[in-house]
Design an enzyme around this catalytic site. Structure first.
Site, short mmCIF file in Angstrom:
data_model
loop_
_atom_site.label_atom_id
_atom_site.label_comp_id
_atom_site.label_asym_id
_atom_site.label_seq_id
_atom_site.Cartn_x
_atom_site.Cartn_y
_atom_site.Cartn_z
N LEU A 127 0.85 -1.18 0.00
CA LEU A 127 0.00 0.00 0.00
C LEU A 127 0.89 1.23 0.00
O LEU A 127 2.01 1.20 0.53
CB LEU A 127 -0.90 0.03 1.25
CG LEU A 127 -1.94 -1.08 1.40
CD1 LEU A 127 -2.66 -0.94 2.74
CD2 LEU A 127 -2.95 -1.05 0.26
N ASP A 128 0.41 2.33 -0.58
CA ASP A 128 1.12 3.59 -0.48
C ASP A 128 1.37 3.93 0.98
O ASP A 128 0.59 3.54 1.86
CB ASP A 128 0.32 4.73 -1.10
CG ASP A 128 0.20 4.63 -2.61
OD1 ASP A 128 1.01 3.88 -3.21
OD2 ASP A 128 -0.68 5.28 -3.18
N MET A 129 2.42 4.68 1.24
CA MET A 129 2.73 5.08 2.61
C MET A 129 1.54 5.76 3.28
O MET A 129 1.24 5.51 4.45
CB MET A 129 3.94 6.02 2.61
CG MET A 129 4.35 6.51 3.99
SD MET A 129 5.82 7.54 3.91
CE MET A 129 6.08 7.91 5.65
N SER A 130 0.83 6.60 2.55
CA SER A 130 -0.27 7.38 3.12
C SER A 130 -1.55 6.57 3.29
O SER A 130 -2.46 6.99 4.01
CB SER A 130 -0.55 8.61 2.25
OG SER A 130 0.60 9.41 2.14
N THR A 131 -1.66 5.43 2.63
CA THR A 131 -2.87 4.61 2.68
C THR A 131 -2.80 3.64 3.85
O THR A 131 -1.77 3.01 4.09
CB THR A 131 -3.04 3.81 1.38
OG1 THR A 131 -3.04 4.71 0.27
CG2 THR A 131 -4.33 3.01 1.38
#
Length: 332
Positions: free
Chosen positions: A175-179
């Site tokens: 997952l993206d870091m922000s997700t």
């Protein structure tokens, strides 16, 4: 050969100053980059020109910010009136030279999230399920899936500590870091291969919950639908992606509107493919929903967090072949 020589002569005409009155042309500046040569249009953007004028006059720049004015290009996401950083492929190498000698703040996009008291925030991985073969974890927002260039702490490093005798890549997907949300962990190579095959065959069911920065018009648009926009890397502006109908990879997302209130829209996304930033770009692009996800600092505006959460997954257990599913509520 003559054309290349002429091009080099043109590049040499672009001489950039800095506060130390040092001059450097495009060729040596870009020789330090992965491209090794200046891309088309390098040096023609407004920021280097403004700095060049300031240094010629002996001025000391205090601050600069660039915002987008007008309609977005059809392949990218640019929103009228919003601020954007310098493009990494063209301007960033030039500005690296021009800003030498100036007190420059750190890039906020590269900073590690902090608590309000200034202390670093160490995200904690929640183990939702585990057995002899696999584990299911709930990744918090602002935590890397795998180690990054400037930050080693990640889901992978934590799982490696927890399962020191594991073999293989461990994480089956990212997952993206922000997700935030669900990530599958395989404890051995065989398990990793079996789960990965389900991703390749697209037999795994996934659902994301998001909050959009705007109200979806339910009176004129369908509550459910599909977004089919092929995507490719924006090589001059990493890590941004762009819509590319000529060379982009297929990217398909189904969606369902859950609620529209108080200027925002709650939505479920069902990605049928797994392209980088697929949901973020499909939400923000004018040919998608044209409403960015709350907190998207790449395709929208920064907020306390990116309101995108991988909250449901269903798959076949790699050993028992039982259908298993996991759900975790969105924390927003």
């Amino acid at each position: 050969e003559k054309s290349n020589k002429l091009q080099n002569q043109l590049f040499d005409q672009y001489q950039f100053l800095n506060t130390k009155k040092e001059k450097e042309s495009l060729l040596p500046i870009f020789d330090k980059t992965p491209l090794r040569r200046p891309p088309s249009g390098a040096g023609d953007c407004v920021a280097p020109k403004l700095f060049q004028h300031a240094f010629r006059k002996g001025y000391v720049p205090i601050a600069m910010a660039e915002f987008w004015w007008g309609k977005s290009p059809s392949t990218e996401v640019r929103r009228h009136g919003l601020y954007y950083p310098a493009c990494r492929g063209k301007c960033e190498p030039i500005l690296g030279h021009m800003l030498k000698g100036l007190a420059v703040e750190e890039n906020p996009l590269d900073q590690i999230p902090q608590k309000k008291d200034g202390c670093c925030l160490p995200p904690v991985v929640d183990i939702m399920y585990e057995d002899e073969y696999m584990a299911v974890v709930n990744k918090p927002s602002d935590m890397l899936s795998v180690p990054g260039r400037n930050l080693d702490y990640s889901v992978y490093t934590e799982m490696k500590k927890r399962y020191p005798n594991s073999t293989g890549p461990l994480l089956v997907h990212r997952l993206d870091m922000s997700t935030s949300g669900i990530i599958l962990v395989a404890k051995d190579n065989d398990t990793h291969g079996k789960i990965q095959k389900q991703f390749i065959d697209r037999s795994i069911k996934k659902r994301y919950t998001a909050l959009l920065e705007g109200e979806y018009d339910l009176q004129t648009k369908k509550k459910k639908g599909d977004i089919n926009l092929p995507l490719s890397m924006d090589y001059l502006n990493r890590p941004m992606q762009r819509v590319n109908f000529d060379e982009g990879k297929p990217a398909l997302t189904s969606y369902e509107i859950l609620e529209v209130s108080n200027g925002r829209t709650r939505i479920h996304f069902y990605p049928k493919t797994g392209r980088t930033h697929q949901l973020r770009l499909h939400a923000a692009h004018e040919m998608g929903l044209n409403i960015p996800i709350v907190g998207d600092d790449i395709y929208g505006q920064r907020d306390e967090r990116l309101c995108l959460h991988a909250g449901f997954i269903e798959l076949m257990h790699p050993v028992t072949e039982e259908v298993i599913s996991f759900t975790v509520d969105a924390p927003f």
